[in-house]
Write a protein that holds these residues in place. Sequence first.
Motif, PDB file in Angstrom:
ATOM      1  N   ALA A  14     -99.806 -84.515  28.480  1.00  0.00           N
ATOM      2  CA  ALA A  14    -101.139 -85.012  27.982  1.00  0.00           C
ATOM      3  C   ALA A  14    -102.184 -83.506  27.943  1.00  0.00           C
ATOM      4  N   GLY A  15    -103.058 -83.504  27.001  1.00  0.00           N
ATOM      5  CA  GLY A  15    -104.642 -82.890  26.859  1.00  0.00           C
ATOM      6  C   GLY A  15    -103.303 -80.533  26.803  1.00  0.00           C
ATOM      7  N   GLY A  16    -102.517 -80.880  26.549  1.00  0.00           N
ATOM      8  CA  GLY A  16    -101.950 -79.539  26.099  1.00  0.00           C
ATOM      9  C   GLY A  16    -101.942 -79.050  24.983  1.00  0.00           C
ATOM     10  N   SER A  17    -101.110 -77.877  25.145  1.00  0.00           N
ATOM     11  CA  SER A  17    -101.454 -77.169  23.773  1.00  0.00           C
ATOM     12  C   SER A  17    -100.074 -76.876  23.160  1.00  0.00           C
ATOM     13  N   LEU A  18     -99.366 -76.612  22.113  1.00  0.00           N
ATOM     14  CA  LEU A  18     -98.237 -76.447  21.566  1.00  0.00           C
ATOM     15  C   LEU A  18     -98.349 -75.580  20.434  1.00  0.00           C
ATOM     16  N   THR A  19     -97.857 -74.614  19.825  1.00  0.00           N
ATOM     17  CA  THR A  19     -98.011 -73.934  18.527  1.00  0.00           C
ATOM     18  C   THR A  19     -95.957 -73.758  18.098  1.00  0.00           C
ATOM     19  N   LEU A  20     -96.449 -74.276  16.947  1.00  0.00           N
ATOM     20  CA  LEU A  20     -95.227 -75.110  16.586  1.00  0.00           C
ATOM     21  C   LEU A  20     -94.855 -73.387  14.930  1.00  0.00           C
ATOM     22  N   SER A  21     -93.949 -73.168  14.816  1.00  0.00           N
ATOM     23  CA  SER A  21     -93.315 -72.181  13.587  1.00  0.00           C
ATOM     24  C   SER A  21     -92.813 -72.586  12.319  1.00  0.00           C
ATOM     25  N   CYS A  22     -92.931 -72.675  11.510  1.00  0.00           N
ATOM     26  CA  CYS A  22     -91.537 -73.093  10.892  1.00  0.00           C
ATOM     27  C   CYS A  22     -91.610 -70.441   9.927  1.00  0.00           C
ATOM     28  N   VAL A  23     -90.233 -70.527  10.158  1.00  0.00           N
ATOM     29  CA  VAL A  23     -89.722 -69.782   8.670  1.00  0.00           C
ATOM     30  C   VAL A  23     -89.005 -70.085   7.520  1.00  0.00           C
ATOM     31  N   ALA A  24     -89.777 -69.536   5.845  1.00  0.00           N
ATOM     32  CA  ALA A  24     -89.688 -70.112   5.146  1.00  0.00           C
ATOM     33  C   ALA A  24     -88.006 -68.501   4.705  1.00  0.00           C
ATOM     34  N   SER A  25     -87.045 -69.198   3.534  1.00  0.00           N
ATOM     35  CA  SER A  25     -86.027 -67.981   3.284  1.00  0.00           C
ATOM     36  C   SER A  25     -86.479 -68.491   1.554  1.00  0.00           C
ATOM     37  N   GLY A  26     -86.706 -67.328   1.375  1.00  0.00           N
ATOM     38  CA  GLY A  26     -86.499 -67.568  -0.400  1.00  0.00           C
ATOM     39  C   GLY A  26     -87.928 -67.872  -1.390  1.00  0.00           C
ATOM     40  N   PRO A  27     -87.899 -68.723  -2.505  1.00  0.00           N
ATOM     41  CA  PRO A  27     -89.414 -68.383  -2.421  1.00  0.00           C
ATOM     42  C   PRO A  27     -90.921 -69.332  -1.722  1.00  0.00           C
ATOM     43  N   THR A  28     -91.790 -68.758  -1.433  1.00  0.00           N
ATOM     44  CA  THR A  28     -92.095 -69.112  -0.493  1.00  0.00           C
ATOM     45  C   THR A  28     -94.175 -69.512  -1.572  1.00  0.00           C
ATOM     46  N   VAL A  29     -94.359 -69.429  -2.125  1.00  0.00           N
ATOM     47  CA  VAL A  29     -95.525 -69.117  -2.836  1.00  0.00           C
ATOM     48  C   VAL A  29     -96.156 -70.700  -3.230  1.00  0.00           C
ATOM     49  N   SER A  30     -95.883 -71.526  -2.515  1.00  0.00           N
ATOM     50  CA  SER A  30     -96.439 -73.620  -2.704  1.00  0.00           C
ATOM     51  C   SER A  30     -97.089 -72.849  -1.456  1.00  0.00           C
ATOM     52  N   ARG A  31     -97.702 -74.932  -1.453  1.00  0.00           N
ATOM     53  CA  ARG A  31     -97.748 -75.502  -0.313  1.00  0.00           C
ATOM     54  C   ARG A  31     -97.151 -75.609   0.833  1.00  0.00           C
ATOM     55  N   TYR A  32     -96.839 -75.160   2.624  1.00  0.00           N
ATOM     56  CA  TYR A  32     -96.334 -76.092   3.267  1.00  0.00           C
ATOM     57  C   TYR A  32     -97.510 -76.932   3.807  1.00  0.00           C
ATOM     58  N   ALA A  33     -96.332 -77.608   4.272  1.00  0.00           N
ATOM     59  CA  ALA A  33     -97.046 -79.308   5.109  1.00  0.00           C
ATOM     60  C   ALA A  33     -96.609 -79.184   6.237  1.00  0.00           C
TER      61      ALA A  33
END
Length: 121
Positions: A14-33
């Motif tokens: 608790a109190g710490g940090s993390l960074t998540l990543s999401c890599v997409a293949s294919g068309p990505t011209v839209s919003r991510y969530a």
Amino acid sequence: QVQLVESGGGLVQAGGSLTLSCVASGPTVSRYAWFRQAPGKEREFVAAITWSASTYTSDSVKGRFTISRDNAKNTVYLRMNSLKPEDTAVYYCALGCSGYECTKSYEYAHWGQGTQVTVSS
């Protein structure tokens, strides 16, 4: 055609940090969530970012989590600071919203496999 792969989850105090990543293949011209789901609970909206980099964050994580994207790398990130035990969940990346509010899971067409985030007290 669209595939999403999340990474970066893990165990943090608790109190710490993390960074998540999401890599997409294919068309990505839209919003991510980003959504999250704890065992026995409904999938919950966390944050979203448009192609033009407008961002939206849920009240439960506002001020602690930041969403960003790198269009050149087809990647979206979720920087999580000041983590709390209640943030423990599987975090999912989603793409392809067909609605207009885009804060409900059923509005998204594509999903990653999820990455586990566990926050200890």
